[in-house]
Design a protein around this motif. Structure first.
Motif, short mmCIF file in Angstrom:
data_model
loop_
_atom_site.label_atom_id
_atom_site.label_comp_id
_atom_site.label_asym_id
_atom_site.label_seq_id
_atom_site.Cartn_x
_atom_site.Cartn_y
_atom_site.Cartn_z
N ASP A 341 46.63 37.68 -4.08
CA ASP A 341 45.63 36.72 -3.66
C ASP A 341 44.69 37.32 -2.61
OD1 ASP A 341 44.25 34.38 -3.56
OD2 ASP A 341 45.83 33.19 -2.63
N LEU A 342 43.58 36.65 -2.42
CA LEU A 342 42.60 37.05 -1.42
C LEU A 342 43.25 37.07 -0.04
CD1 LEU A 342 39.44 37.54 -1.47
CD2 LEU A 342 39.24 35.22 -0.62
N ASN A 343 43.09 38.17 0.69
CA ASN A 343 43.64 38.27 2.04
C ASN A 343 42.78 37.44 2.98
OD1 ASN A 343 44.38 39.13 4.68
ND2 ASN A 343 45.16 41.05 3.85
N ALA A 344 43.37 36.41 3.57
CA ALA A 344 42.62 35.48 4.42
C ALA A 344 42.55 35.92 5.87
CB ALA A 344 43.23 34.08 4.33
N LYS A 370 29.53 32.02 -0.20
CA LYS A 370 30.93 32.26 -0.52
C LYS A 370 31.15 33.64 -1.13
CE LYS A 370 33.24 28.80 -2.15
NZ LYS A 370 33.81 27.77 -3.05
N LEU A 371 30.17 34.13 -1.90
CA LEU A 371 30.34 35.42 -2.57
C LEU A 371 30.44 36.57 -1.57
CD1 LEU A 371 30.39 37.19 -5.11
CD2 LEU A 371 27.89 37.20 -5.04
N ASN A 372 29.55 36.61 -0.59
CA ASN A 372 29.50 37.75 0.34
C ASN A 372 30.31 37.53 1.61
OD1 ASN A 372 27.56 39.57 -1.06
ND2 ASN A 372 26.20 37.81 -0.85
N TYR A 373 30.88 36.34 1.77
CA TYR A 373 31.66 36.07 2.98
C TYR A 373 32.98 36.83 2.92
CZ TYR A 373 34.43 33.65 6.48
OH TYR A 373 35.23 33.36 7.55
N ARG A 374 33.41 37.32 4.08
CA ARG A 374 34.70 38.01 4.19
C ARG A 374 35.50 37.36 5.31
NH1 ARG A 374 33.42 43.53 4.79
NH2 ARG A 374 33.87 43.92 2.58
N GLY A 382 36.86 39.39 0.92
CA GLY A 382 35.92 38.45 0.32
C GLY A 382 35.90 38.67 -1.18
N TYR A 383 35.05 37.90 -1.87
CA TYR A 383 35.00 38.01 -3.32
C TYR A 383 34.49 39.38 -3.77
CZ TYR A 383 36.18 33.16 -4.25
OH TYR A 383 36.85 31.97 -4.36
N VAL A 384 33.57 39.96 -3.02
CA VAL A 384 33.09 41.30 -3.38
C VAL A 384 34.23 42.31 -3.29
CG1 VAL A 384 31.54 43.16 -2.72
CG2 VAL A 384 30.70 40.81 -2.77
N ASP A 385 35.08 42.17 -2.26
CA ASP A 385 36.25 43.06 -2.15
C ASP A 385 37.19 42.87 -3.33
OD1 ASP A 385 35.58 44.09 0.51
OD2 ASP A 385 35.98 42.05 1.19
N LEU A 386 37.34 41.63 -3.77
CA LEU A 386 38.19 41.37 -4.93
C LEU A 386 37.65 42.05 -6.18
CD1 LEU A 386 39.48 37.68 -5.04
CD2 LEU A 386 40.78 39.78 -4.84
N ILE A 387 36.34 42.03 -6.35
CA ILE A 387 35.73 42.67 -7.51
C ILE A 387 36.03 44.17 -7.51
CG2 ILE A 387 33.52 43.25 -8.59
CD1 ILE A 387 32.51 40.50 -7.63
#
Length: 709
Positions: A341-344, A370-374, A382-387
């Motif tokens: 999961d996304l690291n919060a 939301k896309l670029n937020y970390r 963030g979502y970019v890191d997930l990609i």
């Protein structure tokens, strides 16, 4: 300076959109190949992948512009631009018109690339001759500086079976829709013949010019590359190398509900809740049905004997537990951190409501983008890191020929679903991921289907249904809700969750049914165990209840029949009450309750209304147990103080030693009796206190004897 001699630039973005002014980081991909060799399929799939990597990519199809021109009678008749004669290489008029359509489409591509924020444009056309390719290249260099990257991508097909399937697929395309199939097939074959007359594949001429190109045969079976430099070109080649056309299914699911999910907490390990275990059992059973159907009903494009079913989960316990019921003998199971999961970061373990109150700035920043937020803090993603993390997984999904079941988390699932559905950057954060939902992507040669099943809930179902009911409902449910994104966006179809045939139940299904019964049985045992540990009622309370039920003005007539004797058992240990029961009343408390309290109520209580009326008709009044206990404690304190004083007073007025010893025996016995009756002291404590009391009396008698002597 040729392209092969040009210096390498460092401005190429690894992921995300590039600056508008930076032409060196933009790319034009020029498709090359004969009709029915999979060019458009490759172009669309590559565009989907690059968009998912956040490189804004768009396909510009020359055939679409040709059909638009055909619909405009002022330019040409519809028949002339779709008939095979239009593609005759010996007709200069047709060649010029096709070249003009290609240049017009290329102008649209360049306009979008430089003035509309595009990163990568794909020119989807045959471009099957050196003259056409040189025309395209010269036009690009004329419009912009020569630092704009150009990649020629040729798709070839040597597999006659696949080629024939592609040809017949064209009959349902826009050029031949609604027309006679036989005539359309003959016309398209003639079109291919015209193209083959002038077709020259990529090769020595492009090498001499120092051009970057890729030749792909049979969708990745064979690759030939030239001057592939830079991150983007390398990623494109890696992706193309892993193409395969094997028919397979990819199932995507969130983990079952965890304890943290129930409370809305994010970003940390958590075990499954009861509802999560229900979903895990239903998921394993449902996938097993699909696996059996896959092997029992072969369809074109796959070999059921060679297709395996594999389960991939994240390393988090909620995902591992969701996949635990898949048989290890049937399913190859893998746990990979790529699906974690996304690291919060520092927000792990908080709810969004808590984040909004404790960190309002972070909450607002995430809602804004939301896309670029970390997430802040060590390891926050963030979502970019997930990609970036999931990119190797996507390549592996394209490479594998096995059927896969991926069990991951909501944020990861959102990224994977947006890849398969080709959802653009702006819509990524809005994709809803309902829980207890599974997505299926059926990968065929040029086909992608999305299916979804959801648990059917009856109107009277509670928030946390029983295991057996929920399991059976899920087994029998059918998909009735439109998935998000909708089928209109995805060209998807809905597949019902089928009820298995009882006569063909597998050992695995029987085991699941047995597990249901064992779950209910174990739950019952736990309940009985907890009930047996509950305290019994106080005898005084039980007696009050029994008197009330016998009272003609109280509970007479309720309950009736056999139930009337329910509370007649005099032994309190036979009963269990679900409340905290105090210790049994001591003798003094019983004396206060049974003797003094009725006298007090008759003299003062009725007048002062100090008691609480429980039942008006029967006159049942309740006094606080705390107050009664306090009165008993006061009486005990007074008695314990008075008894030693009374003993000394009596002994002081006696002159005979024998009589004094006799009185000492009486008072010592009385002290021991009162201590045992009015307190909860243990025997050893009663013995010690009595011995101490007797010693005091003996000392007093001895002092009195010495004084008299």
């Amino acid at each position: 300076m040729t392209a092969s001699e040009s210096p390498r630039r460092s401005t190429e973005a690894l992921i995300g959109y590039t600056p508008q002014h930076d032409t060196g980081s933009k790319l034009v991909i020029v498709m090359v190949g004969l009709p029915a060799t999979g060019k458009s399929y490759v172009a669309k799939k590559l565009s989907r992948y690059l968009n998912w990597l956040q490189h804004k990519t768009q396909v510009f199809n020359v055939g679409d512009r040709r059909r638009e021109a055909a619909s405009n009678k002022s330019e040409a008749s519809p028949q002339s631009l779709s008939h095979a004669t239009f593609f005759d290489p010996t007709s200069q008029e047709c060649v010029s018109l096709r070249d003009q359509l290609a240049i017009n489409t290329l102008n649209e591509l360049l306009e979008w690339l430089f003035n509309s924020g595009g990163n990568i444009g794909i020119l989807d056309a045959t471009n099957s001759t050196p003259a056409r390719r040189q025309l395209v290249l010269s036009h690009i260099q004329k419009r912009r500086r020569d630092d704009l990257k150009v990649l020629f991508l040729e798709s070839r097909c040597s597999n006659e079976t696949l080629r024939e399937a592609n040809i017949r697929l064209k009959l349902s395309g826009p050029d031949y829709a609604g027309k006679d199939p036989e005539a359309s097939l003959a016309d398209f074959r003639l079109r291919i013949v015209h193209y083959e007359q002038a077709y020259v594949p990529l090769g020595l001429a492009e090498e001499k010019q120092g051009l970057s190109f890729v030749q792909m045969t049979d969708a990745g079976r064979k690759m030939n590359t030239h001057l592939i430099r830079g991150y983007i070109l390398s990623q494109i080649v890696e992706y193309l190398l892993n193409f395969n056309l094997a028919r397979r299914q990819i199932w995507l699911s969130c983990n079952g509900e965890s304890m943290d999910d129930r409370e809305g907490r994010i970003g940390r390990y958590s075990d499954l809740s009861d509802r999560g275990h229900q979903y895990a059992a239903a998921l394993a059973s449902f996938i097993e049905d699909q696996r059996q159907n896959w092997h029992a009903e072969p369809v074109s494009g796959h070999n059921p004997e060679q297709s395996q079913f594999c389960v991939w989960t994240s390393t988090w316990p909620q995902a591992v537990q969701t996949g635990r019921l898949f048989s290890s003998e049937t399913y190859d199971q893998t746990h990979t951190k790529m699906l974690d999961d996304l690291n919060a970061g520092t927000m792990a373990g908080l709810t969004f409501e808590e984040i909004s109150k404790q960190y309002p700035d972070e909450y607002a920043a995430r809602r804004k983008d939301k896309l670029n937020y970390r997430w802040p803090g060590l390891g926050g993603e963030g979502y970019v890191d997930l990609i970036v993390r999931l990119r190797p997984l996507i390549v592996e999904l394209e490479r594998t020929t096995d059927n896969l079941v991926l069990i991951t988390h909501r944020a990861v699932l959102r990224i994977l679903v947006t890849y398969f559905l080709g959802i653009q950057r702006d819509g990524l954060g809005d994709v809803q991921m309902p829980r207890d939902t599974i997505y299926c992507f059926d990968i065929a040669e040029i086909l992608e289907l999305q299916t979804q099943f959801q648990r059917k809930r009856s109107e009277d179902e509670t928030e946390h249904p029983s295991y057996s009911n929920s399991f059976q409902e899920l087994r029998r449910s059918q998909l009735r809700q439109t998935p998000t994104p909708s089928p209109a966006q995805t060209n998807g179809t809905n597949t019902p969750l089928q009820e298995p045939r009882i006569s063909s139940l597998s050992q695995y299904e029987l085991l699941l049914r047995l597990r249901e019964r064992m779950f209910e049985y174990n739950t019952l045992l736990l309940q009985v165990s907890k009930l047996s540990q509950a305290p019994s009622p106080k005898r005084s309370k039980l007696e009050i209840l029994q008197r009330f039920l016998r009272d003609g003005q109280g509970g007479a007539g309720f309950p009736k029949g056999m139930e009337f004797n329910t509370w007649e058992e005099p032994e309190p240990s036979k009963y269990i009450v679900m409340m905290n029961a105090a210790a049994e009343d001591d003798f003094l408390t019983k004396l206060v309750t049974s003797v003094l309290l009725p006298i007090f109520h008759a003299l003062f209580g009725q007048r002062w209304k100090t008691g609480k009326i429980i039942d008006q008709r029967s006159g049942l009044i309740s006094y606080s147990d705390t107050k009664i206990s306090r009165v008993g404690s006061i009486l005990a304190a007074a008695l314990s103080s008075a008894l030693p004083v009374l003993t000394i007073f009596v002994l002081n007025n006696l002159h005979s030693t024998t009589v004094r010893i006799g009185v000492t025996l009486v008072f010592t016995t009385l002290f021991s009796f009162l201590l045992a009756a009015f307190s909860s002291a243990k025997r050893v404590e009663v013995f010690a206190a009595t011995a101490t009391f007797a010693a005091v009396e003996v000392v007093f008698i001895g002092s009195a004897i010495n004084k008299s002597a």
